[in-house]
Design a protein around this motif. Structure first.
Motif, PDB file in Angstrom:
ATOM      1  N   CYS B  84       1.214  -1.363   0.136  1.00  0.00           N
ATOM      2  CA  CYS B  84       0.270  -0.342   0.058  1.00  0.00           C
ATOM      3  C   CYS B  84       0.269   1.308   0.231  1.00  0.00           C
ATOM      4  CB  CYS B  84      -0.549   0.199   0.852  1.00  0.00           C
ATOM      5  SG  CYS B  84      -1.928   1.183   1.299  1.00  0.00           S
ATOM      6  N   HIS B  86       0.607   4.259   1.406  1.00  0.00           N
ATOM      7  CA  HIS B  86      -0.541   4.762   2.714  1.00  0.00           C
ATOM      8  C   HIS B  86       0.983   4.043   3.617  1.00  0.00           C
ATOM      9  CE1 HIS B  86      -2.829   5.672   5.909  1.00  0.00           C
ATOM     10  NE2 HIS B  86      -1.457   6.697   6.346  1.00  0.00           N
ATOM     11  N   LYS B  87       0.464   2.844   4.208  1.00  0.00           N
ATOM     12  CA  LYS B  87       1.089   2.284   5.591  1.00  0.00           C
ATOM     13  C   LYS B  87       2.464   2.068   4.870  1.00  0.00           C
ATOM     14  CE  LYS B  87       0.880   4.111   9.751  1.00  0.00           C
ATOM     15  NZ  LYS B  87      -0.034   4.875  11.305  1.00  0.00           N
ATOM     16  N   GLY B  88       2.046   0.927   3.893  1.00  0.00           N
ATOM     17  CA  GLY B  88       2.737  -0.337   3.403  1.00  0.00           C
ATOM     18  C   GLY B  88       2.761  -1.725   3.488  1.00  0.00           C
ATOM     19  N   ALA B  89       0.936  -1.823   4.290  1.00  0.00           N
ATOM     20  CA  ALA B  89       0.298  -2.916   4.610  1.00  0.00           C
ATOM     21  C   ALA B  89      -0.033  -3.441   2.868  1.00  0.00           C
ATOM     22  CB  ALA B  89      -1.561  -2.859   4.998  1.00  0.00           C
ATOM     23  N   CYS B 105      -6.878  -1.261   0.321  1.00  0.00           N
ATOM     24  CA  CYS B 105      -6.143  -1.521   1.007  1.00  0.00           C
ATOM     25  C   CYS B 105      -7.429  -2.002   2.359  1.00  0.00           C
ATOM     26  CB  CYS B 105      -5.605  -0.828   1.858  1.00  0.00           C
ATOM     27  SG  CYS B 105      -4.393  -0.711   2.864  1.00  0.00           S
ATOM     28  N   TYR B 107      -6.901  -1.785   5.714  1.00  0.00           N
ATOM     29  CA  TYR B 107      -5.768  -0.299   6.612  1.00  0.00           C
ATOM     30  C   TYR B 107      -6.582   0.369   7.377  1.00  0.00           C
ATOM     31  CZ  TYR B 107      -2.511   0.127  10.528  1.00  0.00           C
ATOM     32  OH  TYR B 107      -1.590   0.328  11.678  1.00  0.00           O
ATOM     33  N   HIS B 108      -6.574   1.287   6.138  1.00  0.00           N
ATOM     34  CA  HIS B 108      -7.009   2.721   5.998  1.00  0.00           C
ATOM     35  C   HIS B 108      -7.998   3.412   4.815  1.00  0.00           C
ATOM     36  CE1 HIS B 108      -3.381   2.858   8.236  1.00  0.00           C
ATOM     37  NE2 HIS B 108      -4.320   3.400   9.429  1.00  0.00           N
ATOM     38  N   GLY B 109      -7.811   1.685   3.926  1.00  0.00           N
ATOM     39  CA  GLY B 109      -9.336   1.395   3.087  1.00  0.00           C
ATOM     40  C   GLY B 109      -9.160   2.861   1.935  1.00  0.00           C
ATOM     41  N   TRP B 110      -7.253   3.443   1.461  1.00  0.00           N
ATOM     42  CA  TRP B 110      -7.444   3.736   0.543  1.00  0.00           C
ATOM     43  C   TRP B 110      -7.384   2.526  -0.634  1.00  0.00           C
ATOM     44  CZ3 TRP B 110      -1.595   6.602  -0.278  1.00  0.00           C
ATOM     45  CH2 TRP B 110      -1.473   7.529   0.439  1.00  0.00           C
TER      46      TRP B 110
HETATM   47  S1  FES Z   1      -1.933   0.952   5.012  1.00  0.00           S
HETATM   48 FE1  FES Z   1      -3.097   1.078   3.284  1.00  0.00          FE
HETATM   49  S2  FES Z   1      -4.465   2.800   3.756  1.00  0.00           S
HETATM   50 FE2  FES Z   1      -2.821   3.113   5.044  1.00  0.00          FE
END
Ligand code: FES
Ligand SMILES: [Fe+2]
Lengths: 156, 444
Positions: B84, B86-89, B105, B107-110
């Motif tokens: 991802c 964003h934070k890499g998930a 994603c 995690y935060h839905g990006w």
């Molecule tokens: S880590 Fe993927 S949306 Fe935040």
């Protein structure tokens, strides 16, 4: 169909695999008997889909001979198993399919100086032969058939 | 991508020997993952695994870098980093499936389009005036440095410097052509599921074993004898029905037979044994299949396709294919003493079902963790892994027929029992590790 006799048969079969005594075990199968270990969950087709094992009596005999061959290096290691059988259910007898018996089996395998645990749903189709049974099909569904498997040189 | 530093590996690789640390040293393993697996074209999957828009298949490109192969809206098969922005998930967790519309994603839905571009950031107003630029590609699921497919087989590389896929494959590419040409429609598709097999040893053992024709008659003697002794006791017509009778006994073929099959090596570590003949050469031809082939290609071309008969073809380091059997094995290292092999089977488009059934029978008998051949191969790899802990001899040798290899324009050819395959692999190994592998590449 006598449930007690069926249970007794399952235990006897497991005993032969535990030792293992493939010579006697193979003879529990009918002439057209099949041993099947699918490679996918709920697998329907043994021919057009890959399986871990799909043996008829000819392949069982080849496997048995390989198992005891002095030059089979993967078989030089001691193999012993412990089957625990539970949740036995007996379906009403079907004229063509024989008697279908399902069970849960936890099999601990000692091989290559390691203990491993296999968990499976086992489906036996049995036919009556005199006082005893013959296995028409034994299907072993691992709970993780599509996970990477380690070498397994014995039937579960 | 960080650039790969150079170094001198002649301390551990010579033309006829490699140092035992190649199989046992965890630091060397980590370097291999960056320098070999991080530069070479790695097999990802086959286009038929993702037939529709949004279909995806996930894997790792080396021991730990997650990627996803996905068919985008334009029909192009993309290979994206499964990370991802964003934070890499990891964005896609399932092995395969269909992402309707977009990847999201957990995690935060990006969310991301199937080409990896960033589609939507929830509550995006919070980024106003922060300098965050959603158009910056670093916030997308980034495509790998390069991805290409050849006749449906999708490869990707982490290296922007790798030559194009065709050039990299070199003459070994003929084997993909042969595999696909064996289909009356000239195309193959993945069919019948996958076998996954865990190997508790270094990943290079299986590559070295593919064209090691001095081992089958020893390692597989037991199953060949078991099969032959029993089949011989059966009536002839019963044996004729058994495809096993064609598949198993050739593993016990003589040194002379294997010698005659020859080994051919290519740049970048690829090689195959066979060509004019192989242990798969005497398979009977299904009449219905033959009729479909002749209808598609004519008698002469059909014979020509059958006559190119390789045993194992290695596309170093991640893929080995069997043209005559129509299965492939995909290698993925995990650690210095562990790797996974996946066996995939293929349907020849336009061929009768019996052809796929034979492929699956082969995969089951030979390549399964519960098979008759694979476990004996793995047993000897493990013994090598264990034996190489011994400091009594620091080297693993491969002298057989050294000096007799014949260098042709684009390939090296030698006898079927030579160690030409080992020499081919370790030349490439050294060049990858030293960072010189792509120095002088000529386009084919
Ligand atoms: S880590 Fe993927 S949306 Fe935040
Ligand atoms: Fe082998």
């Amino acid at each position: 169909m006598n449930r007690e006799r069926i249970e007794e048969f399952l235990y006897r079969e497991a005993d032969l695999l535990d030792r293992p005594d493939l010579d006697s075990w193979v003879n529990l199968f009918a002439e057209n008997g099949i041993y099947w270990m699918p490679a996918a969950e709920d697998q329907q087709d043994p021919i057009n889909h890959i399986s871990h094992i799909y043996d008829d009596r000819v392949m069982m005999e080849i496997r048995r001979r390989n198992f005891i061959h002095p030059r089979a290096s993967s078989k030089e290691w001691e193999v012993r198993c412990s089957h625990v059988i539970g949740n036995i259910r007996v379906a009403p007898e079907d004229k063509d399919q024989g008697t279908t018996v399902t069970s849960n089996q936890h099999v601990v395998v000692w091989y290559r100086e390691e203990q491993r645990l296999y968990a499976c749903k086992v489906t036996h189709r049995l036919e009556v032969e005199g006082e005893d049974f013959k296995i028409l099909e034994k299907r072993v569904d691992l709970i993780n058939p599509s996970a990477p498997q380690q070498s397994l040189i014995i039937y579960l | 991508m960080t650039s790969v530093p150079t170094g001198d590996f002649s301390q551990v690789v010579t033309p006829t020997r490699v140092h035992r640390s190649l199989y046992t040293d965890p630091d060397l393993f980590e370097l291999e993952m960056t320098r070999i697996w991080g530069q070479a074209w790695i097999f990802i999957g086959h286009e038929s695994q993702v037939p529709n828009t949004g279909d995806y298949f996930t894997t790792n490109i080396n021991h730990n870098i997650p990627v996803v192969m996905v068919r985008d809206k334009s029909g192009t098969v993309q290979v994206l980093h499964n990370r991802c922005g964003h934070k890499g998930a990891k964005v896609v967790e399932a092995r395969s499936g269909n992402a309707r519309g977009a990847f999201r994603c957990s995690y935060h839905g990006w969310s991301y389009r199937h080409d990896g571009s960033l589609l939507k950031v929830p509550n995006e107003a919070g980024y106003d005036g922060t300098g965050f630029d959603s158009a910056n590609p670093c916030y997308s699921m980034q495509p790998l440095a390069q991805a290409e497919s050849y006749r449906g087989f999708v490869f990707a590389t982490l290296s922007p410097n790798a030559p194009d896929l065709k050039t990299w494959m070199g003459g070994a590419r003929d084997c993909f052509d042969n595999l696909c040409d064996r289909a009356p429609e000239g195309e193959v598709e993945v069919a019948g599921g996958v076998l996954r097999y865990e190997h508790q040893c270094n990943w290079k053992f299986i590559l070295e074993n593919l064209n090691d024709t001095m081992h089958p008659m020893v390692v597989h003697e037991s199953i060949v004898k078991a099969a032959e002794s029993y089949l011989d006791s059966l009536p002839e017509d019963a044996v004729e029905q058994r495809k096993e009778a064609e598949i198993i006994p050739p593993f016990g073929a003589s040194y002379e037979k294997f010698e005659a099959s020859g080994i051919t090596g290519f740049p970048f570590g690829h090689h195959y044994d066979g060509g004019k003949t192989s242990i798969h050469a005497d398979y009977s031809v299904d009449p219905e299949y033959h009729a479909a082939m002749v209808a598609a290609y004519g008698e002469e071309r059909t014979r020509e396709i059958y006559s190119f008969n390789t045993h194992n073809v290695l596309f170093y380091p991640s893929l080995t294919i069997k043209c005559a059997v129509q299965n492939i094995r995909v290698i993925r290292p995990i650690s210095v003493d562990r790797f996974i092999v996946e066996t995939w089977s293929f349907r020849l488009k336009g061929a009768p079902d019996s052809m796929l059934q034979r492929t699956l029978l082969y995969s089951r008998l030979i390549n399964s963790a519960m098979g008759m051949v694979g476990p004996d191969d793995l047993e000897v790899y493990r013994r090598a892994q264990e034996g190489l802990a011994s400091p009594s001899n620091e080297w693993v040798e491969f002298h057989r027929q050294y000096g007799k290899d014949e260098q042709l324009e684009d390939r090296t050819v030698g006898g079927g029992t030579s160690d030409l395959d080992m020499r081919t692999q370790y030349q490439a190994w050294q060049a990858y590790m030293e960072g010189s592998i792509f120095n002088k590449v000529e386009k084919t």
